[in-house]
Scaffold this active site. Structure first.
Site, PDB file in Angstrom:
ATOM      1  N   PRO A 164       0.815  -1.217   0.000  1.00 45.60           N
ATOM      2  CA  PRO A 164       0.000   0.000   0.000  1.00 45.60           C
ATOM      3  C   PRO A 164       0.848   1.266   0.000  1.00 45.60           C
ATOM      4  O   PRO A 164       2.075   1.190  -0.024  1.00 45.60           O
ATOM      5  CB  PRO A 164      -0.758  -0.118   1.322  1.00 45.60           C
ATOM      6  CG  PRO A 164       0.241  -0.756   2.228  1.00 45.60           C
ATOM      7  CD  PRO A 164       1.087  -1.678   1.382  1.00 45.60           C
ATOM      8  N   TRP A 165       0.183   2.421   0.075  1.00 41.81           N
ATOM      9  CA  TRP A 165       0.862   3.713  -0.051  1.00 41.81           C
ATOM     10  C   TRP A 165       1.266   4.315   1.288  1.00 41.81           C
ATOM     11  O   TRP A 165       2.015   5.287   1.311  1.00 41.81           O
ATOM     12  CB  TRP A 165      -0.061   4.699  -0.784  1.00 41.81           C
ATOM     13  CG  TRP A 165      -1.449   4.704  -0.220  1.00 41.81           C
ATOM     14  CD1 TRP A 165      -2.518   3.998  -0.691  1.00 41.81           C
ATOM     15  CD2 TRP A 165      -1.911   5.387   0.953  1.00 41.81           C
ATOM     16  NE1 TRP A 165      -3.619   4.194   0.118  1.00 41.81           N
ATOM     17  CE2 TRP A 165      -3.267   5.049   1.136  1.00 41.81           C
ATOM     18  CE3 TRP A 165      -1.322   6.253   1.873  1.00 41.81           C
ATOM     19  CZ2 TRP A 165      -4.043   5.535   2.184  1.00 41.81           C
ATOM     20  CZ3 TRP A 165      -2.079   6.743   2.927  1.00 41.81           C
ATOM     21  CH2 TRP A 165      -3.432   6.385   3.068  1.00 41.81           C
ATOM     22  N   ARG A 174       9.677  -5.173   4.633  1.00 44.52           N
ATOM     23  CA  ARG A 174       9.351  -6.252   5.570  1.00 44.52           C
ATOM     24  C   ARG A 174       8.790  -7.490   4.869  1.00 44.52           C
ATOM     25  O   ARG A 174       8.615  -8.529   5.493  1.00 44.52           O
ATOM     26  CB  ARG A 174       8.499  -5.775   6.729  1.00 44.52           C
ATOM     27  CG  ARG A 174       7.092  -5.448   6.452  1.00 44.52           C
ATOM     28  CD  ARG A 174       6.510  -5.030   7.792  1.00 44.52           C
ATOM     29  NE  ARG A 174       5.118  -4.724   7.688  1.00 44.52           N
ATOM     30  CZ  ARG A 174       4.393  -4.316   8.716  1.00 44.52           C
ATOM     31  NH1 ARG A 174       4.952  -4.184   9.893  1.00 44.52           N
ATOM     32  NH2 ARG A 174       3.135  -4.054   8.571  1.00 44.52           N
ATOM     33  N   LYS A 189       4.658  -5.270  -6.369  1.00 51.12           N
ATOM     34  CA  LYS A 189       3.761  -4.278  -6.967  1.00 51.12           C
ATOM     35  C   LYS A 189       3.440  -3.226  -5.913  1.00 51.12           C
ATOM     36  O   LYS A 189       2.620  -3.427  -5.026  1.00 51.12           O
ATOM     37  CB  LYS A 189       2.452  -4.898  -7.451  1.00 51.12           C
ATOM     38  CG  LYS A 189       1.715  -3.912  -8.370  1.00 51.12           C
ATOM     39  CD  LYS A 189       0.215  -4.031  -8.361  1.00 51.12           C
ATOM     40  CE  LYS A 189      -0.458  -3.291  -7.250  1.00 51.12           C
ATOM     41  NZ  LYS A 189      -0.300  -1.823  -7.247  1.00 51.12           N
ATOM     42  N   PRO A 190       4.138  -2.081  -5.995  1.00 45.29           N
ATOM     43  CA  PRO A 190       3.844  -1.018  -5.025  1.00 45.29           C
ATOM     44  C   PRO A 190       2.539  -0.335  -5.382  1.00 45.29           C
ATOM     45  O   PRO A 190       2.006  -0.527  -6.480  1.00 45.29           O
ATOM     46  CB  PRO A 190       5.023  -0.051  -5.212  1.00 45.29           C
ATOM     47  CG  PRO A 190       5.463  -0.255  -6.623  1.00 45.29           C
ATOM     48  CD  PRO A 190       5.154  -1.681  -6.981  1.00 45.29           C
ATOM     49  N   SER A 191       2.049   0.476  -4.475  1.00 49.08           N
ATOM     50  CA  SER A 191       0.845   1.259  -4.766  1.00 49.08           C
ATOM     51  C   SER A 191       1.137   2.245  -5.895  1.00 49.08           C
ATOM     52  O   SER A 191       2.228   2.816  -5.968  1.00 49.08           O
ATOM     53  CB  SER A 191       0.418   2.021  -3.516  1.00 49.08           C
ATOM     54  OG  SER A 191      -0.518   3.018  -3.864  1.00 49.08           O
ATOM     55  N   GLY A 247      -7.732  -7.812   0.029  1.00 46.68           N
ATOM     56  CA  GLY A 247      -7.124  -9.004   0.634  1.00 46.68           C
ATOM     57  C   GLY A 247      -7.988 -10.245   0.435  1.00 46.68           C
ATOM     58  O   GLY A 247      -7.497 -11.326   0.100  1.00 46.68           O
ATOM     59  N   GLU A 264      -1.927  -8.641   5.522  1.00 45.50           N
ATOM     60  CA  GLU A 264      -2.011  -7.650   6.607  1.00 45.50           C
ATOM     61  C   GLU A 264      -3.118  -6.700   6.199  1.00 45.50           C
ATOM     62  O   GLU A 264      -2.916  -5.856   5.325  1.00 45.50           O
ATOM     63  CB  GLU A 264      -0.698  -6.870   6.736  1.00 45.50           C
ATOM     64  CG  GLU A 264       0.529  -7.698   7.033  1.00 45.50           C
ATOM     65  CD  GLU A 264       0.555  -8.248   8.436  1.00 45.50           C
ATOM     66  OE1 GLU A 264      -0.337  -7.890   9.245  1.00 45.50           O
ATOM     67  OE2 GLU A 264       1.446  -9.045   8.725  1.00 45.50           O
ATOM     68  N   ARG A 292      -0.111   9.399  14.195  1.00 51.56           N
ATOM     69  CA  ARG A 292       1.021   9.067  13.353  1.00 51.56           C
ATOM     70  C   ARG A 292       0.544   8.982  11.899  1.00 51.56           C
ATOM     71  O   ARG A 292      -0.524   8.438  11.631  1.00 51.56           O
ATOM     72  CB  ARG A 292       1.529   7.713  13.845  1.00 51.56           C
ATOM     73  CG  ARG A 292       2.659   7.140  13.082  1.00 51.56           C
ATOM     74  CD  ARG A 292       3.072   5.874  13.825  1.00 51.56           C
ATOM     75  NE  ARG A 292       4.073   5.156  13.080  1.00 51.56           N
ATOM     76  CZ  ARG A 292       4.085   3.841  12.981  1.00 51.56           C
ATOM     77  NH1 ARG A 292       3.154   3.118  13.565  1.00 51.56           N
ATOM     78  NH2 ARG A 292       5.030   3.249  12.302  1.00 51.56           N
ATOM     79  N   SER A 455       5.317  -1.008  16.656  1.00 46.17           N
ATOM     80  CA  SER A 455       5.877  -1.786  15.542  1.00 46.17           C
ATOM     81  C   SER A 455       7.398  -1.822  15.634  1.00 46.17           C
ATOM     82  O   SER A 455       8.036  -0.797  15.841  1.00 46.17           O
ATOM     83  CB  SER A 455       5.487  -1.157  14.210  1.00 46.17           C
ATOM     84  OG  SER A 455       4.091  -1.082  14.111  1.00 46.17           O
TER      85      SER A 455
HETATM   86  P1  ADP Z   1      -5.644   1.095   0.229  1.00 46.96           P
HETATM   87  O1  ADP Z   1      -7.057   1.402   0.555  1.00 46.96           O
HETATM   88  O2  ADP Z   1      -4.728   1.096   1.385  1.00 46.96           O
HETATM   89  O3  ADP Z   1      -5.114   1.803  -0.976  1.00 46.96           O
HETATM   90  P2  ADP Z   1      -5.886  -1.242  -1.393  1.00 46.96           P
HETATM   91  O4  ADP Z   1      -6.193  -2.604  -0.903  1.00 46.96           O
HETATM   92  O5  ADP Z   1      -6.826  -0.610  -2.335  1.00 46.96           O
HETATM   93  O6  ADP Z   1      -5.665  -0.415  -0.078  1.00 46.96           O
HETATM   94  O7  ADP Z   1      -4.441  -1.179  -2.061  1.00 46.96           O
HETATM   95  C1  ADP Z   1      -3.333  -1.890  -1.572  1.00 46.96           C
HETATM   96  C2  ADP Z   1      -2.559  -2.436  -2.748  1.00 46.96           C
HETATM   97  O8  ADP Z   1      -3.372  -3.377  -3.436  1.00 46.96           O
HETATM   98  C3  ADP Z   1      -2.158  -1.371  -3.767  1.00 46.96           C
HETATM   99  O9  ADP Z   1      -0.882  -1.681  -4.284  1.00 46.96           O
HETATM  100  C4  ADP Z   1      -3.238  -1.547  -4.831  1.00 46.96           C
HETATM  101  O10 ADP Z   1      -2.821  -1.099  -6.103  1.00 46.96           O
HETATM  102  C5  ADP Z   1      -3.398  -3.052  -4.814  1.00 46.96           C
HETATM  103  N1  ADP Z   1      -4.640  -3.547  -5.398  1.00 46.96           N
HETATM  104  C6  ADP Z   1      -5.853  -2.966  -5.418  1.00 46.96           C
HETATM  105  N2  ADP Z   1      -6.732  -3.740  -6.077  1.00 46.96           N
HETATM  106  C7  ADP Z   1      -6.062  -4.854  -6.495  1.00 46.96           C
HETATM  107  C8  ADP Z   1      -6.396  -6.040  -7.207  1.00 46.96           C
HETATM  108  N3  ADP Z   1      -7.627  -6.253  -7.642  1.00 46.96           N
HETATM  109  N4  ADP Z   1      -5.425  -6.940  -7.437  1.00 46.96           N
HETATM  110  C9  ADP Z   1      -4.185  -6.745  -6.982  1.00 46.96           C
HETATM  111  N5  ADP Z   1      -3.796  -5.664  -6.302  1.00 46.96           N
HETATM  112  C10 ADP Z   1      -4.725  -4.723  -6.048  1.00 46.96           C
END
Ligand code: ADP
Length: 500
Positions: A164-165, A174, A189-191, A247, A264, A292, A455
């Protein structure tokens, strides 16, 4: 682009850390169709960079690279892998300031906090450089005299890491730290909101001599990248931090190829202040746990439950402390509260506060958008909050502290556990018996006692119930990337006797 931001990005570009392409097999690569996506500074709305917007095709190639690299990386000695990780840690620390600036630029958190994240994030690489050497197996006493039973721990294979971001560096280190230590290779795959820190960290991994293909990074179309990772039989592990909704999708998708999964997910952390707490400790602890990263962490206190005897005093002292939090651009002097990540996050916070107020909550402080505009929201304290309000039911993920009053310890435990989430909880009390009783009654993966920041890379982090599966950090974080191979050896010279 503002002058301040230009000089920061120029310096980052000069240092070679402002990467904008994906990393596949050790090469920096554009999206195959040339598409890019904009990365914004949430404090100003300015575009920091355009990065490659990748999808399924690039991800498949990244998986192939990781799969090929796995053959050699997993066969290195633990000491060799450890050296690579240690070098990576040294480089992350050597570039602490630049990485911190990058985090503040794309994520918005105050620079001091961002540099703190680099310290925290890098420590996972240091810890797992050490832990790489401690992947011990076992010998099990055999059931027959001429047999020997062994358990060997082996790396699971290619891991897909989706992050996530809110912690653009630490959520990656981690996962990647233990994966590499075990001998796995990764596709990260980062956000899409914060890919620049991930790319800079990957550049430093290359500079550290971690071989091409061991760490790959793709970003762009999240569902397409996710599908490619989920459907590939070569990917043996998915490790994810993010929303509970995504998730659950990943967990379901991983079933098709029966991958190992760690998740997580969201929390709904209670922060319980008992009558017998030290007021100062409770105020400072709750402040750290709540504000935080402007409330944008999954372990942030989401509900502050305060016992009736201390409620008024706490509400007063806490509001005063919150009032002192300086809001602004993360590069500003003395700023401790940055902007929210985007408009959707801001609107969510507004909706939650409106819902609470419409149902009888009282605004003690804040309660509206900040005069700075953009996605800044005033640090907010709400009192008279009830369990049925949205702010109590779901993660607000913003700088809003809802205060709920309770009478007895039993009531507090019931309120705290009355949620599907189970990540972090905090209690403030000076009573030792109560500390144990309440800690053990809380259905949470992490409990902080008289402490708001819990943490650390040396302890297992993770949730119960719908907050997730598996643990990150500590020696337990290694297990997520290992399989136990049971080796059964029969002494061949006695085989005939055995068959008789
Ligand atoms: P947040 O609300 O914290 O942004 P997300 O679950 O939307 O949480 O995003 C966390 C990560 O999951 C990001 O890298 C996002 O691009 C990715 N993500 C969102 N949708 C999908 C998906 N359908 N398949 C794989 N990764 C995804």
């Amino acid at each position: 682009m503002s002058v301040g931001m230009k000089s920061v990005t120029d310096r980052l570009r000069d240092s070679g850390l402002l990467r904008t392409q994906g990393l596949i097999g050790g090469k920096w690569i554009d999206a195959y169709d040339g598409k890019t996506l904009e990365v914004h500074n949430p404090a100003t709305g300015e575009v920091i960079a355009n990065v490659s917007c990748m999808g399924g095709k690039e991800t498949k190639d990244a998986i192939s690279s990781a799969f090929d690299a796995f053959n050699s990386w997993s066969k290195l000695t633990a000491a060799e892998r450890s050296k690579g990780l240690r070098k990576w840690y040294d480089l992350l620390m050597a570039h602490k300031e630049e990485l911190g600036q990058l985090i503040t630029l794309e994520q918005g958190k105050p620079l001091k906090e961002a540099v703190g994240e680099v310290d925290y994030g890098a420590k996972f690489i240091e810890f797992y450089a050490e832990e790489a050497k401690r992947v011990y197996g076992e010998i099990i006493p055999a059931t027959l005299p001429d047999r020997r039973l062994f358990v060997l721990k082996q790396p699971v294979g290619v891991a897909g890491a989706i992050t996530p971001w809110n912690f653009p560096l630490a959520m990656i280190t981690r996962k990647v730290g233990p994966a590499l230590a075990c001998g796995c290779t990764v596709v990260v795959k980062p956000s899409e909101f914060t890919p620049l820190t991930a790319l800079a960290a990957a550049e430093l991994a290359l500079q550290a001599g971690i071989p091409p293909g061991v760490v790959n990074v793709v970003m762009g179309n999240a569902p397409d990248i996710g599908d490619a990772l989920l459907t590939s039989p070569q990917v043996r592990k998915i490790t994810f931090t993010g929303s509970t909704a995504v998730g659950k999708k990943l967990m379901a998708g991983a079933a098709g190829t029966v991958k190992k999964v760690s998740l997580e997910l969201g929390g709904n952390a209670p922060c319980i202040v008992f009558d017998d707490a030290d007021l100062n400790v409770a105020v400072n602890g709750a402040l750290a746990a709540k504000f935080r990263n402007s409330g944008q962490t999954c372990v942030c206190a989401n509900r502050v439950l305060v016992q009736e005897g201390i409620y008024e005093k706490f509400a007063d002292a806490f509001s005063k402390a919150v009032k002192n939090l300086k809001v602004g651009d993360g590069f500003g002097e003395g700023v401790v509260q940055g902007p929210l990540i985007n408009k959707a996050a801001l609107e969510k916070v507004e909706t939650f506060v409106e819902d609470a107020v419409s149902k009888g909550a009282k605004v003690l402080l804040g309660g509206r958008r900040h005069s700075l505009g953009m996605t800044f929201y005033e640090p907010t304290v709400l009192s008279n909050v009830k369990s049925e309000m949205l702010v109590s039911r779901e993660e607000v993920f913003g700088p809003v502290a809802p205060l709920l009053c309770f009478k007895t310890e039993e009531e507090a435990i019931h309120m705290a556990n009355d949620t599907n989430a189970g990540l972090a909880a905090y209690i403030f009390t000076n009573n030792l018996q109560r500390t144990w009783r309440v800690s053990e009654a809380l259905e949470y993966g992490l409990v902080g006692v008289n402490e708001g920041l819990i943490s650390t890379e040396v302890a297992p982090f993770g949730g119960v119930k719908q907050s997730g599966l598996g643990r990150e950090g500590s020696k337990y974080g290694m297990d997520e990337f290992l399989e136990e191979l049971h080796l059964f050896i029969t002494d061949a010279t006695n085989l005939n006797d055995l068959l008789l």
